[in-house]
Structure formats: structure tokens, C-alpha cells
Design a protein around this motif. Sequence first.
Motif: not given
Length: 151
Positions: A27-32, A45-49, A83-85
Motif C-alpha cells: 500500500k505504501t508503494t502504491c501511495l508513493n 491500481f486495485l486493492t488486494l487486501n 494461496g494467493e489473492v
Amino acid sequence: KGWGLISCENINKGDFVMEYCGEVISKTTCLNRMQENENEKFFYFLTLNSKECLDASRRGNLARFINHSCDPNCETQKWIVGGEVKIGIFSIKPIEKGTELTFDYNYERFGASKQECYCGSKNCRGFLGQKAKTPITNTRKQKTPIRFKTL
């Protein structure tokens, strides 16, 4: 409005259309990245979790070209695969060949400025991130991937 994606065949309600692929980032990298590219017209961008996002701008597939609509014909669903979203795009109504694919971005706004909506639907909310008045039902039915083309 972005590029858009058009179906090359009829799609039934509940069909799996495609996976939304991209680079898994924090999320930090996304915001950056959003701040670094604040003058960019499009974000993918799409949120995974709560900790991770998918960034399809550098390593994405055609799903990133699906436009937003306040009256969408598709929805995103999160699935656990190996095991991955993963994020799948599924139809929520029958879609005729030649129809643009859309989903509600459920846009999360960062900062004070609102993103204007250009979907043109009768029930357009005016801005991305405005809440829909009625919830969209979740449908689950898998099928082979659908053929499509960009606008």
C-alpha cells in the motif's frame, strides 16, 4: 474516459470474463506511485487486501482497459488461488457481442480533489467514489475466458 474493452462474443450473466493482472505492491508503494505520477491521466491500481495492491500500469493485461460505470455490466471478485489473492472480472448481467465491458471502480479518493465520472449512465453518480444507492449482488460461475478487443 479511458481506452475501453469490447466483448467479441456474447457473455452470460455470472460468467468469468478475465483476471485483472498486475504487479503486487505494498500500500505504501502504491501511495508513493500515485504521488509520483499525480499528473498521469489514468491509474491502474486495485486493492488486494489491507497491505497490498495490484499495479497494472507496468505489468498488466487487457483488464486494465475496462472503464468505470455507475451502471456496470461486470464486477470484481477476490479469490484465493494457490494461496494467493487474485482478482477476477465477472459479468453481472448478460452482455451482447460488441458491448463495452465496465465495472464500478469503487474508487478510494486520496486528497481533496474529486475524480469526475464520464460513464454517461442514467444513474451516474457524478464522481468516482460516490456510493451507489443499491448494492450489486455477487455472482459466481466459472467458464472459459471470453474473447475481447480494445476500443
